[in-house]
Design a protein around this motif. Structure first.
Motif, PDB file in Angstrom:
ATOM      1  N   ALA A  21       0.901  -1.269   0.076  1.00 32.72           N
ATOM      2  CA  ALA A  21       0.112   0.113  -0.054  1.00 32.72           C
ATOM      3  C   ALA A  21       0.901   1.270  -0.005  1.00 32.72           C
ATOM      4  O   ALA A  21       0.561   2.229  -0.719  1.00 32.72           O
ATOM      5  CB  ALA A  21      -0.981  -0.077   1.270  1.00 32.72           C
ATOM      6  N   GLU A  22       2.009   1.185   0.696  1.00 35.52           N
ATOM      7  CA  GLU A  22       2.828   2.717   0.898  1.00 35.52           C
ATOM      8  C   GLU A  22       3.489   2.671  -0.355  1.00 35.52           C
ATOM      9  O   GLU A  22       3.683   3.714  -0.986  1.00 35.52           O
ATOM     10  CB  GLU A  22       3.789   2.323   2.107  1.00 35.52           C
ATOM     11  N   SER A  23       4.231   1.530  -0.951  1.00 38.84           N
ATOM     12  CA  SER A  23       4.733   1.609  -2.225  1.00 38.84           C
ATOM     13  C   SER A  23       3.859   2.169  -3.367  1.00 38.84           C
ATOM     14  O   SER A  23       4.356   3.000  -3.928  1.00 38.84           O
ATOM     15  CB  SER A  23       5.359   0.210  -2.508  1.00 38.84           C
ATOM     16  N   VAL A  24       2.680   1.690  -3.327  1.00 39.14           N
ATOM     17  CA  VAL A  24       1.801   2.095  -4.500  1.00 39.14           C
ATOM     18  C   VAL A  24       1.490   3.563  -4.073  1.00 39.14           C
ATOM     19  O   VAL A  24       1.467   4.246  -5.156  1.00 39.14           O
ATOM     20  CB  VAL A  24       0.416   1.269  -4.436  1.00 39.14           C
ATOM     21  N   ALA A  25       1.328   3.931  -3.056  1.00 36.76           N
ATOM     22  CA  ALA A  25       0.956   5.509  -2.714  1.00 36.76           C
ATOM     23  C   ALA A  25       2.318   6.333  -3.190  1.00 36.76           C
ATOM     24  O   ALA A  25       2.096   7.360  -3.940  1.00 36.76           O
ATOM     25  CB  ALA A  25       0.615   5.720  -1.486  1.00 36.76           C
ATOM     26  N   PHE A  26       3.285   5.711  -2.859  1.00 30.11           N
ATOM     27  CA  PHE A  26       4.580   6.507  -3.467  1.00 30.11           C
ATOM     28  C   PHE A  26       4.718   6.578  -4.714  1.00 30.11           C
ATOM     29  O   PHE A  26       4.816   7.640  -5.426  1.00 30.11           O
ATOM     30  CB  PHE A  26       5.820   5.905  -2.892  1.00 30.11           C
ATOM     31  N   ALA A  27       4.373   5.425  -5.504  1.00 36.34           N
ATOM     32  CA  ALA A  27       4.398   5.235  -6.902  1.00 36.34           C
ATOM     33  C   ALA A  27       3.407   6.330  -7.517  1.00 36.34           C
ATOM     34  O   ALA A  27       3.757   7.084  -8.592  1.00 36.34           O
ATOM     35  CB  ALA A  27       4.062   3.996  -7.663  1.00 36.34           C
ATOM     36  N   ARG A  28       2.039   6.611  -7.220  1.00 39.93           N
ATOM     37  CA  ARG A  28       1.298   7.350  -7.566  1.00 39.93           C
ATOM     38  C   ARG A  28       1.612   8.824  -7.324  1.00 39.93           C
ATOM     39  O   ARG A  28       1.539   9.702  -8.179  1.00 39.93           O
ATOM     40  CB  ARG A  28      -0.081   7.024  -6.636  1.00 39.93           C
ATOM     41  N   ALA A  29       2.350   9.038  -5.975  1.00 40.48           N
ATOM     42  CA  ALA A  29       2.659  10.445  -5.848  1.00 40.48           C
ATOM     43  C   ALA A  29       3.704  10.783  -6.695  1.00 40.48           C
ATOM     44  O   ALA A  29       4.039  12.064  -6.832  1.00 40.48           O
ATOM     45  CB  ALA A  29       2.934  10.639  -4.474  1.00 40.48           C
ATOM     46  N   HIS A  47       8.400   0.157  -6.027  1.00 44.86           N
ATOM     47  CA  HIS A  47       9.099   1.332  -6.505  1.00 44.86           C
ATOM     48  C   HIS A  47      10.512   1.370  -6.289  1.00 44.86           C
ATOM     49  O   HIS A  47      10.560   1.469  -5.166  1.00 44.86           O
ATOM     50  CB  HIS A  47       8.041   2.617  -6.664  1.00 44.86           C
ATOM     51  N   PRO A  48      11.708   1.160  -7.096  1.00 44.39           N
ATOM     52  CA  PRO A  48      13.015   1.369  -6.649  1.00 44.39           C
ATOM     53  C   PRO A  48      13.107   2.783  -5.674  1.00 44.39           C
ATOM     54  O   PRO A  48      13.902   2.795  -4.993  1.00 44.39           O
ATOM     55  CB  PRO A  48      13.642   1.103  -7.928  1.00 44.39           C
ATOM     56  N   MET A  49      12.385   3.783  -6.056  1.00 44.16           N
ATOM     57  CA  MET A  49      13.031   5.031  -5.599  1.00 44.16           C
ATOM     58  C   MET A  49      12.228   5.271  -4.070  1.00 44.16           C
ATOM     59  O   MET A  49      12.496   6.190  -3.493  1.00 44.16           O
ATOM     60  CB  MET A  49      12.518   6.207  -6.301  1.00 44.16           C
ATOM     61  N   TYR A  50      11.199   4.271  -3.784  1.00 45.98           N
ATOM     62  CA  TYR A  50      10.606   4.201  -2.405  1.00 45.98           C
ATOM     63  C   TYR A  50      11.430   3.792  -1.371  1.00 45.98           C
ATOM     64  O   TYR A  50      11.216   4.728  -0.464  1.00 45.98           O
ATOM     65  CB  TYR A  50       9.576   3.003  -2.600  1.00 45.98           C
ATOM     66  N   LEU A  51      12.398   2.896  -1.614  1.00 45.26           N
ATOM     67  CA  LEU A  51      13.088   2.551  -0.492  1.00 45.26           C
ATOM     68  C   LEU A  51      14.078   3.667   0.035  1.00 45.26           C
ATOM     69  O   LEU A  51      14.083   4.025   1.067  1.00 45.26           O
ATOM     70  CB  LEU A  51      14.137   1.460  -1.238  1.00 45.26           C
ATOM     71  N   PRO A  52      14.670   4.386  -1.056  1.00 45.16           N
ATOM     72  CA  PRO A  52      15.821   5.617  -0.395  1.00 45.16           C
ATOM     73  C   PRO A  52      14.886   6.708   0.138  1.00 45.16           C
ATOM     74  O   PRO A  52      15.380   7.387   0.820  1.00 45.16           O
ATOM     75  CB  PRO A  52      16.659   6.046  -1.482  1.00 45.16           C
ATOM     76  N   SER A  53      13.572   6.673   0.041  1.00 41.90           N
ATOM     77  CA  SER A  53      12.592   7.671   0.568  1.00 41.90           C
ATOM     78  C   SER A  53      12.238   7.501   1.975  1.00 41.90           C
ATOM     79  O   SER A  53      11.869   8.515   2.461  1.00 41.90           O
ATOM     80  CB  SER A  53      11.289   8.015  -0.534  1.00 41.90           C
ATOM     81  N   ILE A  54      12.359   6.209   2.460  1.00 41.83           N
ATOM     82  CA  ILE A  54      11.812   5.981   3.676  1.00 41.83           C
ATOM     83  C   ILE A  54      12.978   6.444   4.942  1.00 41.83           C
ATOM     84  O   ILE A  54      14.218   6.009   4.663  1.00 41.83           O
ATOM     85  CB  ILE A  54      11.719   4.398   3.868  1.00 41.83           C
ATOM     86  N   LEU A  55      12.651   7.289   5.829  1.00 47.19           N
ATOM     87  CA  LEU A  55      13.680   7.774   6.656  1.00 47.19           C
ATOM     88  C   LEU A  55      13.185   7.464   8.006  1.00 47.19           C
ATOM     89  O   LEU A  55      14.138   7.312   8.875  1.00 47.19           O
ATOM     90  CB  LEU A  55      13.419   9.494   6.743  1.00 47.19           C
ATOM     91  N   ARG A  56      11.856   6.813   8.260  1.00 46.02           N
ATOM     92  CA  ARG A  56      11.689   6.344   9.425  1.00 46.02           C
ATOM     93  C   ARG A  56      10.752   5.114   9.283  1.00 46.02           C
ATOM     94  O   ARG A  56      10.318   4.807   8.035  1.00 46.02           O
ATOM     95  CB  ARG A  56      10.732   7.054  10.295  1.00 46.02           C
ATOM     96  N   GLY A  57      10.704   4.106  10.151  1.00 47.40           N
ATOM     97  CA  GLY A  57       9.699   3.145  10.061  1.00 47.40           C
ATOM     98  C   GLY A  57       8.435   3.314   9.884  1.00 47.40           C
ATOM     99  O   GLY A  57       7.853   4.529   9.594  1.00 47.40           O
TER     100      GLY A  57
END
Length: 161
Positions: free
Chosen positions: A30-38, A57-67
């Motif tokens: 769900a969070e990965s899809v939300a990131f991809a849409r954004a 989405h590969p760019m989702y991973l480096p966008s995560i700063l907290r859990g």
């Protein structure tokens, strides 16, 4: 006269070589899809978790700063950044800017696996002159499936004014 920039330089310089570790929880579709849409992604592989070829989405991973639970309010600076995101600047009256990022993708991020990031302070340099001095702090982050597969290596630079 000692400035916030002087303090930031000294604090960051003492941190060179220091590595910290943070558990980011598990990657969820769900969070990965939300990131991809954004991100205005159009590739259905990143948008439909029901597909056999669904991918984080590969760019989702480096966008995560907290859990997944985010952060507590005391973890934020007045400017909205995390207090510990730019090494050596916590509690100081300095301005922070992104200074560039290099990403090496190593493996596809898996859903449902615990992810951790280690961050190492690589360097701090004074730049500029004539009252327009700033710092350039470099950190390296390695995202892994906890203690095993390396997913991405990110080198980030932060400008401190």
């Amino acid at each position: 006269m000692r400035t916030g920039l002087d303090s930031a330089f000294e604090h960051a310089h003492r941190m060179i070589g220091t590595t910290t570790r943070r558990n980011l929880g598990t990657l969820r579709a769900a969070e990965s899809v939300a990131f991809a849409r954004a991100s205005a992604e159009r590739d259905p592989r990143f948008l439909d978790p029901g597909r056999d070829d669904f991918q984080v989405h590969p760019m989702y991973l480096p966008s995560i700063l907290r859990g997944p639970d985010g952060a507590d309010s005391e973890e934020y600076r007045p400017d909205g950044m995390f207090a510990d995101e730019v090494p050596g600047t916590a509690g100081l009256d300095v301005r922070l800017l992104a200074g560039g990022q290099n990403i090496e993708f190593c493996s596809a991020p898996p859903l449902g696996e615990p992810i951790e990031v280690t961050r190492t302070v690589c360097g701090v340099d004074r730049k500029g002159s004539d009252g327009r001095e700033f710092l350039l702090i470099t950190v390296s982050k390695t995202y892994r499936v906890t203690e095993s597969v390396t997913l991405a290596i990110v080198t980030e630079r932060f400008i401190v004014r």
